[in-house]
Design a protein around this motif. Sequence first.
Motif, PDB file in Angstrom:
ATOM      1  N   GLU B 106       0.833  -1.197   0.000  1.00  0.00           N
ATOM      2  CA  GLU B 106       0.000   0.000   0.000  1.00  0.00           C
ATOM      3  C   GLU B 106       0.870   1.250   0.000  1.00  0.00           C
ATOM      4  N   PRO B 107       0.431   2.303  -0.694  1.00  0.00           N
ATOM      5  CA  PRO B 107       1.161   3.567  -0.578  1.00  0.00           C
ATOM      6  C   PRO B 107       1.007   4.161   0.829  1.00  0.00           C
ATOM      7  N   ALA B 177      -2.079  13.597  -1.866  1.00  0.00           N
ATOM      8  CA  ALA B 177      -1.972  12.148  -2.057  1.00  0.00           C
ATOM      9  C   ALA B 177      -3.367  11.512  -2.096  1.00  0.00           C
ATOM     10  N   ALA B 238      -4.175   5.508  -6.381  1.00  0.00           N
ATOM     11  CA  ALA B 238      -2.846   6.121  -6.341  1.00  0.00           C
ATOM     12  C   ALA B 238      -2.135   5.881  -7.661  1.00  0.00           C
ATOM     13  N   ALA B 242       4.254  10.395  -7.045  1.00  0.00           N
ATOM     14  CA  ALA B 242       3.731  11.006  -5.823  1.00  0.00           C
ATOM     15  C   ALA B 242       4.127  12.463  -5.701  1.00  0.00           C
ATOM     16  N   THR B 260       8.092   8.265  -6.815  1.00  0.00           N
ATOM     17  CA  THR B 260       6.878   7.465  -6.874  1.00  0.00           C
ATOM     18  C   THR B 260       6.349   7.091  -5.478  1.00  0.00           C
ATOM     19  N   HIS B 261       5.084   6.705  -5.450  1.00  0.00           N
ATOM     20  CA  HIS B 261       4.486   6.195  -4.217  1.00  0.00           C
ATOM     21  C   HIS B 261       5.205   4.941  -3.742  1.00  0.00           C
ATOM     22  N   ARG B 262       5.604   4.085  -4.695  1.00  0.00           N
ATOM     23  CA  ARG B 262       6.316   2.868  -4.306  1.00  0.00           C
ATOM     24  C   ARG B 262       7.626   3.195  -3.619  1.00  0.00           C
ATOM     25  N   ALA B 265       6.766   4.343  -0.166  1.00  0.00           N
ATOM     26  CA  ALA B 265       6.209   3.259   0.642  1.00  0.00           C
ATOM     27  C   ALA B 265       7.300   2.295   1.105  1.00  0.00           C
ATOM     28  N   TRP B 297       6.037  10.944   6.003  1.00  0.00           N
ATOM     29  CA  TRP B 297       5.350   9.708   5.615  1.00  0.00           C
ATOM     30  C   TRP B 297       5.700   8.526   6.491  1.00  0.00           C
TER      31      TRP B 297
END
Lengths: 81, 595
Positions: B106-107, B177, B238, B242, B260-262, B265, B297
Amino acid sequence: MSTSVRETTARIWSEVLGTAIDEESDFFLLGGHSLLATQMVARLEAALGVKVTMREVLEYPEFGEFADLVAERADTDRTTA
Amino acid sequence: MPSSVTGDAARAARLCRTADGTLTEGLLHTAAEGPSAVRLPDGAAEFALDGVPEDIAAALAPRADRFAAAALAEPGRPLGDLDLTDESEWKLLEAWSGEDTAPAGEPAHRMFADWARRQPDAIALSAPGTTLTYRELLEYAGGIARELTARGIGPEDAVGLLFERGPEAVAATVAVALAGATAVPLDPNYPAERLRLMLEGPGVTLTLTDGEGPEPPLGAALSVRGITPVADPLPAPAPDVATVMYTSGSTGRPKGVRLTHRGIARLTRDACIDFGPGDTVLHLAPATFDAALLEVWCTLARGARLEIAPPGPQTLTELADLIAGRGVTALWLTAGLFHQLAEHRPDAFAGVRKLFTGGDVVSPHHVAAVLTRHPALTVVNGYGPTENTTFTCCGPLSEPPPPGAATVPIGTPVHGTRVYVVDPGGHPVPPGVPGELWAAGEGLAAGYLGRPDLTARAFPVPGTGRLRGVRCYRTGDLARFRPDGALEFLGREDGQVKINGHRVEPGEIEQAVLAQPGVRGACVLVESDPLGGKRLAAYIEGDGQGLAKAVRAGLRAVLPGYLVPARYIVIDSLPLTANGKTDRNRLRAGESEPR
């Protein structure tokens, strides 16, 4: 008394900037940057017990006006203490 | 002496014997002779390995033999393409290089929303005069996200964030986000011209503000003050990118890095970044700096509390009082600031369990000092370029480094990340040999905004060799594996420098100096300051008493503070080398002091 406050302030400027200081010296033209300003403020506080904020260093970059502020604050601290 | 090897092996060995004649330098240099210029000769000749120390020559000979055999097997192949590692070495390197096979989880903002359901009344963030629970922060951010959606902002639309550090800035970051948009963090203290460049690149049409600071120089503004919260908001799907973070570019334009969100995360899942409920994490980094991604985050995605420092720079006393007074248990400090705090206010870390530092070379002396004083503390040397999302490696230390240690290792790759030490041909070098550090895995940026040329160069996908088909990022940093598999940082390959954790390209600043009125020539150098730090000095060819002051004022109008030089030296003419280039060595030697 305020002469020695001025001399101490000049000595600290000179230490952190690595150069001689006169009334027109500008902290941010002679090599001062944010970490040196942090260091200068910490040394000033240790030597004179005077607190100066980072914003004030930015507002009064010339030695003359900065030293006036420090001297004034040193006086105030003494009278209010 | 003299050790000697014969024939083609000797030819390879001779190529290796350059610089100071060491094995490591030599092997690097061998590959540097490539990629296609140097071919092995067909004639056999004998070269003495004179000048090469006996032990190194002994180690070099078999490798040179293997190298030469490989070269002879495919004579047409560029030397730079040849592999220097054997299978057992490669196995070891692979084990050290880390894991990039992390499941795409999950982000971070969805993890935050989960925490808001699990612990709605836990404190998510606090600042002087403000506290928001997880539920309150989610609902506030949800309200802002709804406004964004109502204004037509959708997935991957870029939204500016123009705030001083504070609760509104964090809520707006979460909101972007939730709306599925791409955040473009800005700094209200940056000059308008710089902000315009930062907004223009990603095509920002709407910028969130607190309604008090400056207006964005481009596009519309939306204040987040007084926005109605939304109960239990649903995060939008998402997308990939990001946020866009800017770094200094040598051409005079900042480079926008699409993260990126990845990538974010994966940081929240790292074992070393173990924030959790009960932790209070300091938010001190500017939003424009990738350390802010870690602070915001990794805190909100792990159920901890974010303690937001007041806007603007803090004195050491203010900072120490903040850390101790607000019960901070984990924080990031740029190396320079860490060193100062460790020296002046080591008591500040009494309640801290995890201290991340880095952004520049970390001093073993200061790490030892705080660890000796606070045995329960762990200091983490966090290393990583923005292009691999904040951290690439983390080196935790809970024992003081041994006396006399010259460096603090940058440790091992973070979750979902691989690292390789390669030669100039992009081939992994044998264990212990210095080379360029390449990163791979989940943290890699999607690329540079609008710069496919730069992206292709910086993020290669090797077509041959051990790294074939692996998308990498070339950090430009030199490193090597220590025998225990931890990485050691050895410096930069090019002229790029870091000042106070910020990447600085002197070329970008030189261009800005040259654009100032009255400046005939300019050279910007990095020099040591009297307290052992680094600073920028601008040598300006020009006349007049007031020029230094005017140039500084002019630079402050176009450059962010960290790119504005600290020292100004006005000279009649810049010293030149025989080739007509600015003689940086003579400037450094102080031959051109101000009149």
